[in-house]
Scaffold this motif. Structure first.
Motif, short mmCIF file in Angstrom:
data_model
loop_
_atom_site.label_atom_id
_atom_site.label_comp_id
_atom_site.label_asym_id
_atom_site.label_seq_id
_atom_site.Cartn_x
_atom_site.Cartn_y
_atom_site.Cartn_z
N LYS A 39 38.69 20.14 -34.86
CA LYS A 39 37.54 19.72 -34.08
C LYS A 39 36.87 19.37 -35.25
CE LYS A 39 33.73 21.90 -31.82
NZ LYS A 39 33.19 22.94 -31.18
N ASN A 40 36.55 19.98 -36.61
CA ASN A 40 35.74 19.50 -37.64
C ASN A 40 36.10 18.17 -38.14
OD1 ASN A 40 33.47 21.41 -38.38
ND2 ASN A 40 34.83 22.65 -37.59
N VAL A 41 37.48 18.21 -38.41
CA VAL A 41 37.94 16.93 -38.85
C VAL A 41 37.62 15.50 -37.89
CG1 VAL A 41 40.28 15.40 -39.40
CG2 VAL A 41 39.72 17.47 -40.44
N ALA A 42 37.83 15.85 -36.74
CA ALA A 42 37.41 14.77 -35.70
C ALA A 42 36.07 14.46 -35.95
CB ALA A 42 37.89 15.32 -34.31
N GLU A 43 35.11 15.56 -35.88
CA GLU A 43 33.63 15.14 -36.28
C GLU A 43 33.17 14.67 -37.47
OE1 GLU A 43 29.39 15.83 -35.54
OE2 GLU A 43 31.16 16.10 -34.34
N TRP A 44 33.70 14.99 -38.52
CA TRP A 44 33.25 14.56 -40.02
C TRP A 44 34.17 13.56 -40.70
CZ3 TRP A 44 28.61 16.03 -41.20
CH2 TRP A 44 28.06 17.19 -40.90
N TYR A 45 35.42 13.42 -40.13
CA TYR A 45 36.18 12.42 -41.01
C TYR A 45 36.82 11.37 -40.19
CZ TYR A 45 35.43 16.07 -44.42
OH TYR A 45 34.64 17.07 -45.44
N ASN A 46 36.18 11.17 -39.07
CA ASN A 46 36.58 9.90 -38.05
C ASN A 46 36.31 8.65 -38.76
OD1 ASN A 46 34.05 8.70 -36.70
ND2 ASN A 46 33.89 11.06 -36.28
N TYR A 47 36.98 7.74 -38.50
CA TYR A 47 36.90 6.24 -39.06
C TYR A 47 35.44 5.81 -39.21
CZ TYR A 47 37.94 1.80 -40.33
OH TYR A 47 38.09 0.40 -41.06
N ASP A 48 34.87 5.81 -38.02
CA ASP A 48 33.56 5.39 -37.74
C ASP A 48 32.39 5.99 -38.65
OD1 ASP A 48 34.45 3.31 -36.04
OD2 ASP A 48 33.82 4.48 -34.25
N ARG A 49 32.56 7.38 -38.65
CA ARG A 49 31.62 8.13 -39.32
C ARG A 49 31.81 8.17 -40.76
NH1 ARG A 49 28.79 13.81 -38.08
NH2 ARG A 49 27.68 13.88 -39.80
N VAL A 50 33.15 8.15 -41.16
CA VAL A 50 33.19 7.68 -42.59
C VAL A 50 32.73 6.36 -43.17
CG1 VAL A 50 35.05 7.46 -44.52
CG2 VAL A 50 34.98 9.38 -42.99
N GLN A 51 33.04 5.51 -42.31
CA GLN A 51 32.71 3.88 -42.70
C GLN A 51 30.97 3.88 -42.56
OE1 GLN A 51 33.03 0.56 -39.85
NE2 GLN A 51 34.38 -0.30 -41.41
N ALA A 52 30.17 4.67 -41.59
CA ALA A 52 28.95 4.68 -41.55
C ALA A 52 28.36 5.41 -42.92
CB ALA A 52 28.30 5.24 -40.55
N ASP A 53 29.06 6.52 -43.36
CA ASP A 53 28.64 7.14 -44.55
C ASP A 53 28.88 6.26 -46.05
OD1 ASP A 53 27.73 9.39 -43.11
OD2 ASP A 53 29.71 10.47 -43.46
N ILE A 54 30.00 5.44 -45.79
CA ILE A 54 30.23 4.65 -46.97
C ILE A 54 28.98 3.81 -47.08
CG2 ILE A 54 31.53 2.91 -48.04
CD1 ILE A 54 34.02 4.06 -46.65
N LYS A 55 28.65 3.36 -45.93
CA LYS A 55 27.46 2.40 -46.16
C LYS A 55 26.12 2.75 -46.55
CE LYS A 55 29.64 -0.90 -42.51
NZ LYS A 55 29.51 -1.48 -41.04
N LYS A 56 25.94 4.20 -46.19
CA LYS A 56 24.74 4.79 -46.55
C LYS A 56 24.83 5.33 -47.92
CE LYS A 56 24.88 7.62 -42.97
NZ LYS A 56 24.52 8.77 -41.79
N GLY A 57 26.10 5.18 -48.39
CA GLY A 57 26.16 5.66 -49.81
C GLY A 57 26.31 7.09 -50.05
N ASN A 58 26.67 7.74 -49.05
CA ASN A 58 27.47 9.05 -49.08
C ASN A 58 28.51 9.45 -49.86
OD1 ASN A 58 25.22 9.79 -47.60
ND2 ASN A 58 25.97 9.91 -45.72
N TYR A 59 29.36 8.44 -49.86
CA TYR A 59 30.82 8.24 -50.70
C TYR A 59 30.41 7.28 -51.52
CZ TYR A 59 32.84 11.08 -46.98
OH TYR A 59 33.23 11.80 -45.96
N THR A 60 30.25 7.55 -52.83
CA THR A 60 29.94 6.77 -53.95
C THR A 60 30.87 6.03 -54.79
OG1 THR A 60 29.53 8.46 -55.61
CG2 THR A 60 27.51 7.70 -54.25
N HIS A 61 32.02 6.65 -55.07
CA HIS A 61 32.96 6.23 -55.88
C HIS A 61 34.42 6.59 -55.39
CE1 HIS A 61 29.40 6.04 -58.39
NE2 HIS A 61 29.82 4.83 -59.02
#
Length: 83
Positions: A39-61
Motif C-alpha cells: 500500500k505504501n509503495v503504491a502511494e509513495w513510489y508510483n511512477y507519477d508521484r516519483v516523476q512529480a517529486d523529481i520535477k519539484k526537486g525532492n529527488y535531487t541527485h
C-alpha cells in the motif's frame, strides 16, 4: 567501473521509483506486513508521484555507474512546516 553523481532527471523516474521502493522495503522488512508495504509503495513510489517529486526537486541527485542509475538521494522541506 565509472561512477558519477548527476542531477536527477525525469528520464530516470522508473529506476528511481524502483530503487526507493526496494530500499524502503528493506528498511521495514520483518516490521510491517506485506499488505502495508504494498500500500505504501503504491502511494509513495508510483511512477507519477516519483516523476512529480523529481520535477519539484525532492529527488535531487542520482549515482550513475557504468551508464546505469544505481542510487538516488533527495529530501528536504516538501512544504512549509514539514521536512
Amino acid at each position: 567501473m565509472d561512477l558519477s553523481i548527476e542531477r536527477a532527471d525525469v528520464k530516470d523516474t522508473a529506476t528511481i521509483a524502483e530503487l526507493c521502493s526496494l530500499g524502503w522495503r528493506q528498511t521495514v522488512l520483518g516490521k510491517l506486513s506485506e499488505e502495508f508495504q504494498a500500500k505504501n509503495v503504491a502511494e509513495w513510489y508510483n511512477y507519477d508521484r516519483v516523476q512529480a517529486d523529481i520535477k519539484k526537486g525532492n529527488y535531487t541527485h542520482v549515482a550513475i555507474m557504468d551508464s546505469k542509475v544505481v542510487g538516488v538521494i533527495g529530501g528536504g522541506i516538501m512544504e512549509p512546516g514539514t521536512g
